[in-house]
Design a protein around this motif. Structure first.
Motif, PDB file in Angstrom:
ATOM      1  N   PRO A 454       0.822  -1.213   0.000  1.00  0.00           N
ATOM      2  CA  PRO A 454       0.000   0.000   0.000  1.00  0.00           C
ATOM      3  C   PRO A 454       0.854   1.261   0.000  1.00  0.00           C
ATOM      4  O   PRO A 454       1.988   1.255   0.484  1.00  0.00           O
ATOM      5  CB  PRO A 454      -0.812  -0.129   1.298  1.00  0.00           C
ATOM      6  CG  PRO A 454       0.037  -0.966   2.197  1.00  0.00           C
ATOM      7  CD  PRO A 454       0.763  -1.925   1.294  1.00  0.00           C
ATOM      8  N   GLU A 455       0.300   2.341  -0.544  1.00  0.00           N
ATOM      9  CA  GLU A 455       0.954   3.646  -0.462  1.00  0.00           C
ATOM     10  C   GLU A 455       0.760   4.229   0.937  1.00  0.00           C
ATOM     11  O   GLU A 455       1.641   4.899   1.472  1.00  0.00           O
ATOM     12  CB  GLU A 455       0.368   4.608  -1.501  1.00  0.00           C
ATOM     13  CG  GLU A 455       0.550   4.158  -2.939  1.00  0.00           C
ATOM     14  CD  GLU A 455       2.006   4.061  -3.319  1.00  0.00           C
ATOM     15  OE1 GLU A 455       2.716   5.072  -3.211  1.00  0.00           O
ATOM     16  OE2 GLU A 455       2.438   2.954  -3.711  1.00  0.00           O
ATOM     17  N   ILE A 456      -0.413   3.982   1.492  1.00  0.00           N
ATOM     18  CA  ILE A 456      -0.739   4.398   2.868  1.00  0.00           C
ATOM     19  C   ILE A 456      -1.474   3.247   3.533  1.00  0.00           C
ATOM     20  O   ILE A 456      -2.331   2.605   2.913  1.00  0.00           O
ATOM     21  CB  ILE A 456      -1.651   5.654   2.888  1.00  0.00           C
ATOM     22  CG1 ILE A 456      -0.986   6.841   2.186  1.00  0.00           C
ATOM     23  CG2 ILE A 456      -2.020   6.034   4.320  1.00  0.00           C
ATOM     24  CD1 ILE A 456      -1.900   8.048   2.016  1.00  0.00           C
ATOM     25  N   TRP A 457      -1.127   2.987   4.757  1.00  0.00           N
ATOM     26  CA  TRP A 457      -1.888   2.017   5.562  1.00  0.00           C
ATOM     27  C   TRP A 457      -1.968   2.578   6.976  1.00  0.00           C
ATOM     28  O   TRP A 457      -0.940   2.978   7.554  1.00  0.00           O
ATOM     29  CB  TRP A 457      -1.200   0.649   5.601  1.00  0.00           C
ATOM     30  CG  TRP A 457      -2.071  -0.449   6.168  1.00  0.00           C
ATOM     31  CD1 TRP A 457      -2.794  -1.364   5.489  1.00  0.00           C
ATOM     32  CD2 TRP A 457      -2.311  -0.733   7.561  1.00  0.00           C
ATOM     33  NE1 TRP A 457      -3.476  -2.193   6.337  1.00  0.00           N
ATOM     34  CE2 TRP A 457      -3.196  -1.830   7.626  1.00  0.00           C
ATOM     35  CE3 TRP A 457      -1.869  -0.161   8.759  1.00  0.00           C
ATOM     36  CZ2 TRP A 457      -3.655  -2.369   8.833  1.00  0.00           C
ATOM     37  CZ3 TRP A 457      -2.327  -0.679   9.955  1.00  0.00           C
ATOM     38  CH2 TRP A 457      -3.209  -1.780   9.996  1.00  0.00           C
ATOM     39  N   LYS A 458      -3.182   2.632   7.533  1.00  0.00           N
ATOM     40  CA  LYS A 458      -3.294   3.153   8.899  1.00  0.00           C
ATOM     41  C   LYS A 458      -4.397   2.453   9.659  1.00  0.00           C
ATOM     42  O   LYS A 458      -5.318   1.865   9.077  1.00  0.00           O
ATOM     43  CB  LYS A 458      -3.520   4.663   8.896  1.00  0.00           C
ATOM     44  CG  LYS A 458      -4.914   5.107   8.507  1.00  0.00           C
ATOM     45  CD  LYS A 458      -5.065   6.621   8.671  1.00  0.00           C
ATOM     46  CE  LYS A 458      -6.472   7.072   8.286  1.00  0.00           C
ATOM     47  NZ  LYS A 458      -6.646   8.527   8.437  1.00  0.00           N
ATOM     48  N   VAL A 459      -4.279   2.531  10.971  1.00  0.00           N
ATOM     49  CA  VAL A 459      -5.297   1.993  11.862  1.00  0.00           C
ATOM     50  C   VAL A 459      -5.666   3.057  12.882  1.00  0.00           C
ATOM     51  O   VAL A 459      -4.788   3.726  13.449  1.00  0.00           O
ATOM     52  CB  VAL A 459      -4.830   0.696  12.556  1.00  0.00           C
ATOM     53  CG1 VAL A 459      -3.549   0.916  13.364  1.00  0.00           C
ATOM     54  CG2 VAL A 459      -5.933   0.114  13.445  1.00  0.00           C
ATOM     55  N   ASP A 460      -6.964   3.250  13.074  1.00  0.00           N
ATOM     56  CA  ASP A 460      -7.477   4.149  14.113  1.00  0.00           C
ATOM     57  C   ASP A 460      -7.972   3.303  15.275  1.00  0.00           C
ATOM     58  O   ASP A 460      -8.785   2.382  15.081  1.00  0.00           O
ATOM     59  CB  ASP A 460      -8.637   5.000  13.578  1.00  0.00           C
ATOM     60  CG  ASP A 460      -8.183   6.040  12.575  1.00  0.00           C
ATOM     61  OD1 ASP A 460      -7.042   6.505  12.704  1.00  0.00           O
ATOM     62  OD2 ASP A 460      -8.976   6.386  11.670  1.00  0.00           O
ATOM     63  N   ILE A 461      -7.465   3.599  16.462  1.00  0.00           N
ATOM     64  CA  ILE A 461      -7.918   2.925  17.681  1.00  0.00           C
ATOM     65  C   ILE A 461      -8.685   3.958  18.487  1.00  0.00           C
ATOM     66  O   ILE A 461      -8.143   5.020  18.828  1.00  0.00           O
ATOM     67  CB  ILE A 461      -6.727   2.393  18.496  1.00  0.00           C
ATOM     68  CG1 ILE A 461      -5.900   1.419  17.641  1.00  0.00           C
ATOM     69  CG2 ILE A 461      -7.195   1.716  19.774  1.00  0.00           C
ATOM     70  CD1 ILE A 461      -4.537   1.109  18.217  1.00  0.00           C
ATOM     71  N   SER A 462      -9.948   3.693  18.773  1.00  0.00           N
ATOM     72  CA  SER A 462     -10.777   4.704  19.438  1.00  0.00           C
ATOM     73  C   SER A 462     -11.557   4.121  20.590  1.00  0.00           C
ATOM     74  O   SER A 462     -11.828   2.914  20.657  1.00  0.00           O
ATOM     75  CB  SER A 462     -11.734   5.349  18.428  1.00  0.00           C
ATOM     76  OG  SER A 462     -12.586   4.367  17.859  1.00  0.00           O
ATOM     77  N   SER A 463     -11.905   5.006  21.513  1.00  0.00           N
ATOM     78  CA  SER A 463     -12.762   4.642  22.654  1.00  0.00           C
ATOM     79  C   SER A 463     -13.665   5.826  22.943  1.00  0.00           C
ATOM     80  O   SER A 463     -13.305   6.983  22.707  1.00  0.00           O
ATOM     81  CB  SER A 463     -11.915   4.300  23.878  1.00  0.00           C
ATOM     82  OG  SER A 463     -11.027   5.361  24.195  1.00  0.00           O
ATOM     83  N   VAL A 464     -14.870   5.532  23.432  1.00  0.00           N
ATOM     84  CA  VAL A 464     -15.859   6.574  23.685  1.00  0.00           C
ATOM     85  C   VAL A 464     -15.908   6.874  25.178  1.00  0.00           C
ATOM     86  O   VAL A 464     -15.940   5.964  26.012  1.00  0.00           O
ATOM     87  CB  VAL A 464     -17.254   6.138  23.180  1.00  0.00           C
ATOM     88  CG1 VAL A 464     -18.295   7.205  23.494  1.00  0.00           C
ATOM     89  CG2 VAL A 464     -17.217   5.860  21.688  1.00  0.00           C
ATOM     90  N   HIS A 465     -15.888   8.175  25.483  1.00  0.00           N
ATOM     91  CA  HIS A 465     -15.944   8.634  26.873  1.00  0.00           C
ATOM     92  C   HIS A 465     -17.051   9.673  26.970  1.00  0.00           C
ATOM     93  O   HIS A 465     -16.832  10.854  26.705  1.00  0.00           O
ATOM     94  CB  HIS A 465     -14.596   9.234  27.299  1.00  0.00           C
ATOM     95  CG  HIS A 465     -13.448   8.296  27.093  1.00  0.00           C
ATOM     96  ND1 HIS A 465     -12.993   7.433  28.061  1.00  0.00           N
ATOM     97  CD2 HIS A 465     -12.679   8.061  25.990  1.00  0.00           C
ATOM     98  CE1 HIS A 465     -11.981   6.721  27.577  1.00  0.00           C
ATOM     99  NE2 HIS A 465     -11.778   7.086  26.320  1.00  0.00           N
ATOM    100  N   THR A 472      -6.340   7.113  18.796  1.00  0.00           N
ATOM    101  CA  THR A 472      -4.918   6.968  18.509  1.00  0.00           C
ATOM    102  C   THR A 472      -4.801   6.452  17.075  1.00  0.00           C
ATOM    103  O   THR A 472      -5.494   5.504  16.698  1.00  0.00           O
ATOM    104  CB  THR A 472      -4.247   5.965  19.467  1.00  0.00           C
ATOM    105  OG1 THR A 472      -4.379   6.439  20.813  1.00  0.00           O
ATOM    106  CG2 THR A 472      -2.774   5.785  19.133  1.00  0.00           C
ATOM    107  N   THR A 473      -3.935   7.081  16.279  1.00  0.00           N
ATOM    108  CA  THR A 473      -3.752   6.667  14.887  1.00  0.00           C
ATOM    109  C   THR A 473      -2.303   6.270  14.655  1.00  0.00           C
ATOM    110  O   THR A 473      -1.387   6.997  15.032  1.00  0.00           O
ATOM    111  CB  THR A 473      -4.138   7.803  13.916  1.00  0.00           C
ATOM    112  OG1 THR A 473      -5.518   8.129  14.106  1.00  0.00           O
ATOM    113  CG2 THR A 473      -3.910   7.377  12.469  1.00  0.00           C
ATOM    114  N   TRP A 474      -2.110   5.100  14.034  1.00  0.00           N
ATOM    115  CA  TRP A 474      -0.769   4.659  13.621  1.00  0.00           C
ATOM    116  C   TRP A 474      -0.811   4.469  12.118  1.00  0.00           C
ATOM    117  O   TRP A 474      -1.721   3.832  11.576  1.00  0.00           O
ATOM    118  CB  TRP A 474      -0.400   3.345  14.311  1.00  0.00           C
ATOM    119  CG  TRP A 474       1.007   2.887  14.010  1.00  0.00           C
ATOM    120  CD1 TRP A 474       2.137   3.213  14.686  1.00  0.00           C
ATOM    121  CD2 TRP A 474       1.411   2.011  12.937  1.00  0.00           C
ATOM    122  NE1 TRP A 474       3.238   2.607  14.113  1.00  0.00           N
ATOM    123  CE2 TRP A 474       2.828   1.862  13.038  1.00  0.00           C
ATOM    124  CE3 TRP A 474       0.745   1.356  11.911  1.00  0.00           C
ATOM    125  CZ2 TRP A 474       3.553   1.077  12.145  1.00  0.00           C
ATOM    126  CZ3 TRP A 474       1.467   0.578  11.015  1.00  0.00           C
ATOM    127  CH2 TRP A 474       2.863   0.444  11.149  1.00  0.00           C
TER     128      TRP A 474
END
Length: 520
Positions: A454-465, A472-474
């Protein structure tokens, strides 16, 4: 905050614009000081500051120079509000390193999730993936390097990520991004593009009075081609042509037939070229103003003497068409072949011919109706605007042909793409850098990216408060994710490869994190 005059001097020098530089990137320490001031003036508990009325400030983002150990390139802050009341501040930090091909420097997804849970005191987290693949490179016709702004890529998003750099599942949502520049010599419609360039040269000559004649599309001179064409028509009128000799009559067709065999099934020459259109195909080889006049002089002479009785399509408003219609009645008006008149005459017949070429394609492939195409072929606007709209038609044709040849698109995908392109071009000027977007199923293009990086690959890790979300994004990307990331700030791993292999994709590694401070 107490600082020495020396510190103030250093701070001042940091803010002074440097020659040929963009917006100034600050050190992380200076950026943190500004964030602190931003936070203090909005904190209702800071009564000693004697601020009579608290004002909610807009979000603050500060460019950092990446000189700290974490290679921080952005720090941000944004007020948290409950109604009109400020309850706290959201802080953001973006760090980046690389480029590197060493996957030991890549994050572990479980470790990222655990770090997020610990930081935000959350027991449940959600993950969302994103990947972008470049398709035009993966589906290249050949290895030839052509300077071009063209790019066809696909953006894919999906929920529930299992591991870093995983291939997106087929149930993902996907969007095709198409930015295509016309004129690639490898294109099956390159000859038509060259024909368009000749039309544009005539339009520019009509506008400025100076015509820059492009390189002829034929090896034989236009005068000789026109003379041979007229002689052939005279013989047919005199009865010298053997009836039914289709080979001879149909060889007068235009060179738009010089298309790649892979595209002949969807873009082929028209078999109904009238006299004016066939003339255009001969006169595309005109290389001077004098040659242009000679060609039209031969044509007008043949019409005046009744040596030819050419057939033309109905509906044409060109000057040549009017002369041909008058010739049916044995008399034509005198035309002065001087000034811009000959250029306008040739431009008009070229416009008529090319409009019919594009209409034939879009209607023949059932991609548009004549009513929907009316805007692009309208004669109610001046010649320059008509030429501009023909350029739009050509750009759309190039897009459809590229998607057919490179991505093997069928009608079910080409039809909605055509509607998207036509809607855009009915409202906007020609823009070959515009990115057209088409929602698709990943399965449609999977074979082009499944074995590619991939040219870009990312994962968003989220939690609701409550009503707020912490994320958090990597991400890894082949290009620097921040524009102020200079070559001397590209991290520790810029020259590393895995096992000495130069085939491994080099990636920049980016991390975006947020945290919150509550005032009450």
């Amino acid at each position: 905050m107490e600082e020495s005059k020396m510190d103030d001097a250093v701070y001042g020098s940091e803010l002074l614009p440097k020659e040929s530089s963009g917006p100034v990137a600050l050190s992380v320490n200076r950026a943190k000081q500004l964030i602190s001031l931003y936070t203090m003036v909005q904190n209702p508990n800071m009564t000693h500051l004697k601020i009579s009325e608290l004002i909610v400030l807009p979000p603050l983002w500060i460019r950092c120079d990446g000189s700290d150990p974490e290679h921080t390139y952005w720090l941000g802050a944004e007020p948290l509000k409950a109604g009109n009341k400020i309850t706290g501040i959201n802080f953001y930090m973006v760090t980046c390193d690389g480029p590197t091909a060493d996957k030991t420097h890549f994050a572990n997804l479980e470790e990222l999730k655990m770090a997020h849970k610990k930081k935000h005191h959350s027991s449940i987290v959600m993950t969302k993936g994103f990947a972008q693949y470049e398709l035009i490179r993966a589906a290249a016709i050949e290895d030839t390097i052509v300077e071009s702004e063209s790019n066809i890529s696909v953006d894919i998003t999906w929920n529930t990520v299992d591991k870093v750099l995983e291939t997106p599942p087929l149930i993902s949502a996907a969007t095709l991004n198409i930015a295509l520049e016309s004129g690639d010599p490898r294109s099956p419609v390159y000859q038509l593009y060259r024909e368009l360039q000749f039309l544009l040269a005539l339009a520019e000559g009509l506008k400025t009075g100076v015509t820059e004649w492009p390189e002829p599309l034929e090896s034989e001179s236009a005068v000789e081609l026109v003379r041979e064409f007229l002689t052939d028509l005279k013989r047919k009128l005199d009865g010298y042509c053997i009836s039914g000799n289709n080979n001879e009559t149909e060889k007068i067709k235009c060179d738009t037939a010089a298309v790649d065999s892979s595209i002949k099934s969807i873009f082929s020459e028209r078999g109904d070229l009238d006299f004016a259109e066939q003339l255009w195909c001969k006169m595309r080889s005109v290389s001077s103003y004098q040659e242009l006049i000679e060609c039209f002089a031969l044509i007008i002479k043949s019409l005046e003497h009744g040596e030819i009785q050419p057939w033309i399509h109905q509906g044409s408003s060109s000057l040549l068409s009017k002369l041909i219609q008058q010739s049916y009645h044995g008399k034509i008006e005198v035309i002065s072949l001087s000034g811009i008149t000959p250029i306008q005459m040739l431009l008009e017949i070229g416009l008529d011919k090319m409009k019919k070429d594009y209409v034939s394609f879009f209607i023949g492939q059932e991609l548009a109706t004549l009513t929907y195409l009316d805007y692009f072929i309208s004669t109610s606007v001046d010649l320059q605007e008509q030429v501009h709209r023909v350029q739009k038609l050509h750009h759309m044709l190039e897009i459809m042909v590229s998607c057919t040849v490179l991505l093997q698109f069928k009608h079910e995908n080409l039809f909605p793409l055509t509607q998207i392109c036509m809607k855009y071009y009915k409202e906007n000027p020609l823009n070959e850098k515009h990115v057209f977007q088409l929602p698709i199923r990943p399965a449609l293009v999977k074979k082009f990216y499944q074995n590619d990086h991939p040219e870009i690959w990312k994962v968003d890790i989220s939690s609701v408060h409550g009503q707020k979300e912490a994320k958090t994004t990597w991400q890894v990307s082949t290009n620097p994710p921040v524009e102020h990331m200079t070559s001397n700030n590209t991290g520790l791993f810029s020259d590393s490869t895995v096992n000495g292999s130069s085939e491994e994709r080099m990636y920049f590694i980016t991390m975006a994190q947020c945290s919150q401070v509550h005032f009450t």
